[in-house]
Write a protein that holds these residues in place. Structure first.
Motif, PDB file in Angstrom:
ATOM      1  N   MET A   1       0.822  -1.190   0.000  1.00  0.00           N
ATOM      2  CA  MET A   1       0.000   0.000   0.000  1.00  0.00           C
ATOM      3  C   MET A   1       0.870   1.259   0.000  1.00  0.00           C
ATOM      4  O   MET A   1       0.519   2.235  -0.627  1.00  0.00           O
ATOM      5  N   LYS A   2       1.999   1.226   0.703  1.00  0.00           N
ATOM      6  CA  LYS A   2       2.848   2.409   0.768  1.00  0.00           C
ATOM      7  C   LYS A   2       3.373   2.783  -0.608  1.00  0.00           C
ATOM      8  O   LYS A   2       3.462   3.963  -0.923  1.00  0.00           O
ATOM      9  N   THR A   3       3.697   1.791  -1.449  1.00  0.00           N
ATOM     10  CA  THR A   3       4.181   2.081  -2.796  1.00  0.00           C
ATOM     11  C   THR A   3       3.082   2.737  -3.621  1.00  0.00           C
ATOM     12  O   THR A   3       3.319   3.731  -4.307  1.00  0.00           O
ATOM     13  N   ALA A   4       1.862   2.210  -3.528  1.00  0.00           N
ATOM     14  CA  ALA A   4       0.745   2.799  -4.269  1.00  0.00           C
ATOM     15  C   ALA A   4       0.461   4.213  -3.790  1.00  0.00           C
ATOM     16  O   ALA A   4       0.184   5.113  -4.589  1.00  0.00           O
ATOM     17  N   LEU A   5       0.519   4.429  -2.475  1.00  0.00           N
ATOM     18  CA  LEU A   5       0.299   5.765  -1.929  1.00  0.00           C
ATOM     19  C   LEU A   5       1.368   6.726  -2.425  1.00  0.00           C
ATOM     20  O   LEU A   5       1.057   7.834  -2.855  1.00  0.00           O
ATOM     21  N   LEU A   6       2.622   6.304  -2.381  1.00  0.00           N
ATOM     22  CA  LEU A   6       3.717   7.151  -2.850  1.00  0.00           C
ATOM     23  C   LEU A   6       3.535   7.503  -4.322  1.00  0.00           C
ATOM     24  O   LEU A   6       3.684   8.663  -4.715  1.00  0.00           O
ATOM     25  N   GLN A   7       3.155   6.530  -5.139  1.00  0.00           N
ATOM     26  CA  GLN A   7       2.917   6.796  -6.562  1.00  0.00           C
ATOM     27  C   GLN A   7       1.778   7.783  -6.762  1.00  0.00           C
ATOM     28  O   GLN A   7       1.850   8.668  -7.619  1.00  0.00           O
ATOM     29  N   THR A   8       0.735   7.657  -5.962  1.00  0.00           N
ATOM     30  CA  THR A   8      -0.396   8.576  -6.060  1.00  0.00           C
ATOM     31  C   THR A   8       0.014   9.984  -5.657  1.00  0.00           C
ATOM     32  O   THR A   8      -0.330  10.960  -6.326  1.00  0.00           O
ATOM     33  N   LEU A   9       0.774  10.110  -4.575  1.00  0.00           N
ATOM     34  CA  LEU A   9       1.238  11.430  -4.137  1.00  0.00           C
ATOM     35  C   LEU A   9       2.157  12.065  -5.173  1.00  0.00           C
ATOM     36  O   LEU A   9       2.076  13.270  -5.424  1.00  0.00           O
ATOM     37  N   VAL A  10       3.008  11.266  -5.805  1.00  0.00           N
ATOM     38  CA  VAL A  10       3.879  11.774  -6.868  1.00  0.00           C
ATOM     39  C   VAL A  10       3.030  12.249  -8.047  1.00  0.00           C
ATOM     40  O   VAL A  10       3.277  13.312  -8.618  1.00  0.00           O
ATOM     41  N   GLU A  11       1.988  11.479  -8.385  1.00  0.00           N
ATOM     42  CA  GLU A  11       1.106  11.875  -9.486  1.00  0.00           C
ATOM     43  C   GLU A  11       0.381  13.181  -9.166  1.00  0.00           C
ATOM     44  O   GLU A  11       0.280  14.077 -10.014  1.00  0.00           O
ATOM     45  N   ILE A  12      -0.112  13.324  -7.942  1.00  0.00           N
ATOM     46  CA  ILE A  12      -0.782  14.565  -7.538  1.00  0.00           C
ATOM     47  C   ILE A  12       0.195  15.731  -7.605  1.00  0.00           C
ATOM     48  O   ILE A  12      -0.130  16.804  -8.119  1.00  0.00           O
ATOM     49  N   SER A  13       1.396  15.531  -7.105  1.00  0.00           N
ATOM     50  CA  SER A  13       2.411  16.580  -7.141  1.00  0.00           C
ATOM     51  C   SER A  13       2.712  16.996  -8.579  1.00  0.00           C
ATOM     52  O   SER A  13       2.810  18.180  -8.891  1.00  0.00           O
ATOM     53  N   ARG A  14       2.860  16.033  -9.458  1.00  0.00           N
ATOM     54  CA  ARG A  14       3.136  16.324 -10.870  1.00  0.00           C
ATOM     55  C   ARG A  14       1.982  17.125 -11.491  1.00  0.00           C
ATOM     56  O   ARG A  14       2.194  18.097 -12.201  1.00  0.00           O
ATOM     57  N   LYS A  15       0.747  16.714 -11.186  1.00  0.00           N
ATOM     58  CA  LYS A  15      -0.418  17.435 -11.716  1.00  0.00           C
ATOM     59  C   LYS A  15      -0.453  18.864 -11.184  1.00  0.00           C
ATOM     60  O   LYS A  15      -0.760  19.799 -11.916  1.00  0.00           O
ATOM     61  N   MET A  16      -0.133  19.042  -9.898  1.00  0.00           N
ATOM     62  CA  MET A  16      -0.169  20.377  -9.301  1.00  0.00           C
ATOM     63  C   MET A  16       0.880  21.291  -9.929  1.00  0.00           C
ATOM     64  O   MET A  16       0.671  22.489 -10.047  1.00  0.00           O
ATOM     65  N   ASN A  17       1.988  20.729 -10.329  1.00  0.00           N
ATOM     66  CA  ASN A  17       3.053  21.520 -10.936  1.00  0.00           C
ATOM     67  C   ASN A  17       2.875  21.722 -12.431  1.00  0.00           C
ATOM     68  O   ASN A  17       3.618  22.480 -13.046  1.00  0.00           O
ATOM     69  N   SER A  18       1.881  21.052 -13.029  1.00  0.00           N
ATOM     70  CA  SER A  18       1.696  21.152 -14.476  1.00  0.00           C
ATOM     71  C   SER A  18       0.789  22.306 -14.878  1.00  0.00           C
ATOM     72  O   SER A  18       0.663  22.619 -16.050  1.00  0.00           O
ATOM     73  N   SER A  19       0.146  22.947 -13.914  1.00  0.00           N
ATOM     74  CA  SER A  19      -0.795  24.014 -14.232  1.00  0.00           C
ATOM     75  C   SER A  19      -0.806  25.041 -13.109  1.00  0.00           C
ATOM     76  O   SER A  19      -0.507  24.727 -11.963  1.00  0.00           O
ATOM     77  N   VAL A  20      -1.176  26.258 -13.469  1.00  0.00           N
ATOM     78  CA  VAL A  20      -1.367  27.301 -12.459  1.00  0.00           C
ATOM     79  C   VAL A  20      -2.853  27.598 -12.272  1.00  0.00           C
ATOM     80  O   VAL A  20      -3.215  28.427 -11.454  1.00  0.00           O
ATOM     81  N   GLU A  21      -3.701  26.907 -13.010  1.00  0.00           N
ATOM     82  CA  GLU A  21      -5.144  27.105 -12.922  1.00  0.00           C
ATOM     83  C   GLU A  21      -5.721  26.225 -11.813  1.00  0.00           C
ATOM     84  O   GLU A  21      -5.675  24.997 -11.897  1.00  0.00           O
ATOM     85  N   LEU A  22      -6.256  26.850 -10.772  1.00  0.00           N
ATOM     86  CA  LEU A  22      -6.764  26.122  -9.620  1.00  0.00           C
ATOM     87  C   LEU A  22      -7.826  25.102  -9.998  1.00  0.00           C
ATOM     88  O   LEU A  22      -7.775  23.949  -9.563  1.00  0.00           O
ATOM     89  N   ASP A  23      -8.797  25.493 -10.813  1.00  0.00           N
ATOM     90  CA  ASP A  23      -9.874  24.569 -11.170  1.00  0.00           C
ATOM     91  C   ASP A  23      -9.344  23.357 -11.916  1.00  0.00           C
ATOM     92  O   ASP A  23      -9.821  22.234 -11.715  1.00  0.00           O
ATOM     93  N   GLU A  24      -8.355  23.541 -12.763  1.00  0.00           N
ATOM     94  CA  GLU A  24      -7.754  22.431 -13.493  1.00  0.00           C
ATOM     95  C   GLU A  24      -7.029  21.483 -12.534  1.00  0.00           C
ATOM     96  O   GLU A  24      -7.171  20.263 -12.621  1.00  0.00           O
ATOM     97  N   ILE A  25      -6.284  22.033 -11.589  1.00  0.00           N
ATOM     98  CA  ILE A  25      -5.574  21.215 -10.604  1.00  0.00           C
ATOM     99  C   ILE A  25      -6.571  20.437  -9.747  1.00  0.00           C
ATOM    100  O   ILE A  25      -6.408  19.231  -9.535  1.00  0.00           O
ATOM    101  N   LEU A  26      -7.611  21.104  -9.267  1.00  0.00           N
ATOM    102  CA  LEU A  26      -8.601  20.437  -8.426  1.00  0.00           C
ATOM    103  C   LEU A  26      -9.309  19.315  -9.172  1.00  0.00           C
ATOM    104  O   LEU A  26      -9.553  18.240  -8.613  1.00  0.00           O
ATOM    105  N   THR A  27      -9.629  19.538 -10.434  1.00  0.00           N
ATOM    106  CA  THR A  27     -10.288  18.505 -11.236  1.00  0.00           C
ATOM    107  C   THR A  27      -9.400  17.276 -11.364  1.00  0.00           C
ATOM    108  O   THR A  27      -9.869  16.137 -11.224  1.00  0.00           O
ATOM    109  N   GLU A  28      -8.119  17.478 -11.619  1.00  0.00           N
ATOM    110  CA  GLU A  28      -7.180  16.360 -11.712  1.00  0.00           C
ATOM    111  C   GLU A  28      -7.101  15.611 -10.387  1.00  0.00           C
ATOM    112  O   GLU A  28      -7.094  14.377 -10.352  1.00  0.00           O
ATOM    113  N   ILE A  29      -7.037  16.336  -9.285  1.00  0.00           N
ATOM    114  CA  ILE A  29      -6.903  15.711  -7.969  1.00  0.00           C
ATOM    115  C   ILE A  29      -8.145  14.905  -7.605  1.00  0.00           C
ATOM    116  O   ILE A  29      -8.033  13.795  -7.076  1.00  0.00           O
TER     117      ILE A  29
END
Length: 138
Positions: A1-29
């Motif tokens: 589970m820790k590996t899956a959680l880490l991968q998910t957190l990395v994916e969220i971090s990547r999505k947050m850094n890919s845009s400056v538009e709040l609504d776009e980031i929230l939709t991805e999350i």
């Protein structure tokens, strides 16, 4: 589970850094949260001048903007108190109030300040546990 959680957190971090538009980031999350936690619906409400406004959601049909009053209902109560609410099937004292089999509502914090509410509804196995709560806090 820790590996899956880490991968998910990395994916969220990547999505947050890919845009400056709040609504776009929230939709991805919310899409990530829906898939990772295994729920039917996810929504994010942010505290704004006129109350709680739904800014992102997954699992709902497109609908008009939703606005809630702080202090009213489950989401409004979480926004007012900062206390999470978790209801698993059969635990609600008033099941007629919400037509979901399971529901988790968590405050979104910036430091100590409540800035919104995250709602997760209808978990696939119909039971939220402590791991789900901890993952949702991330």
């Amino acid at each position: 589970m820790k590996t899956a959680l880490l991968q998910t957190l990395v994916e969220i971090s990547r999505k947050m850094n890919s845009s400056v538009e709040l609504d776009e980031i929230l939709t991805e999350i919310v899409e990530i949260a829906k898939e990772y936690i295994g729920v039917e619906r996810v929504s994010v409400f942010l505290l704004e001048d006129d109350g709680l406004n739904r800014r992102a959601y997954a699992g709902f049909a497109p609908e008009l903007p939703v606005q809630l009053v702080v202090g009213e209902g489950i989401t409004g109560g979480v926004a007012a108190t900062g206390r999470e609410i978790i209801v698993n099937h059969g635990q609600s004292k008033h099941p007629e109030e919400y037509a979901a089999t399971s529901f988790m509502s968590l405050p979104i914090l910036s430091g100590e300040e409540i800035i919104g509410v995250l709602n997760l509804t209808d978990k696939s196995n119909d039971f939220f546990d402590d791991d789900d709560r901890q993952i949702s806090e991330y």
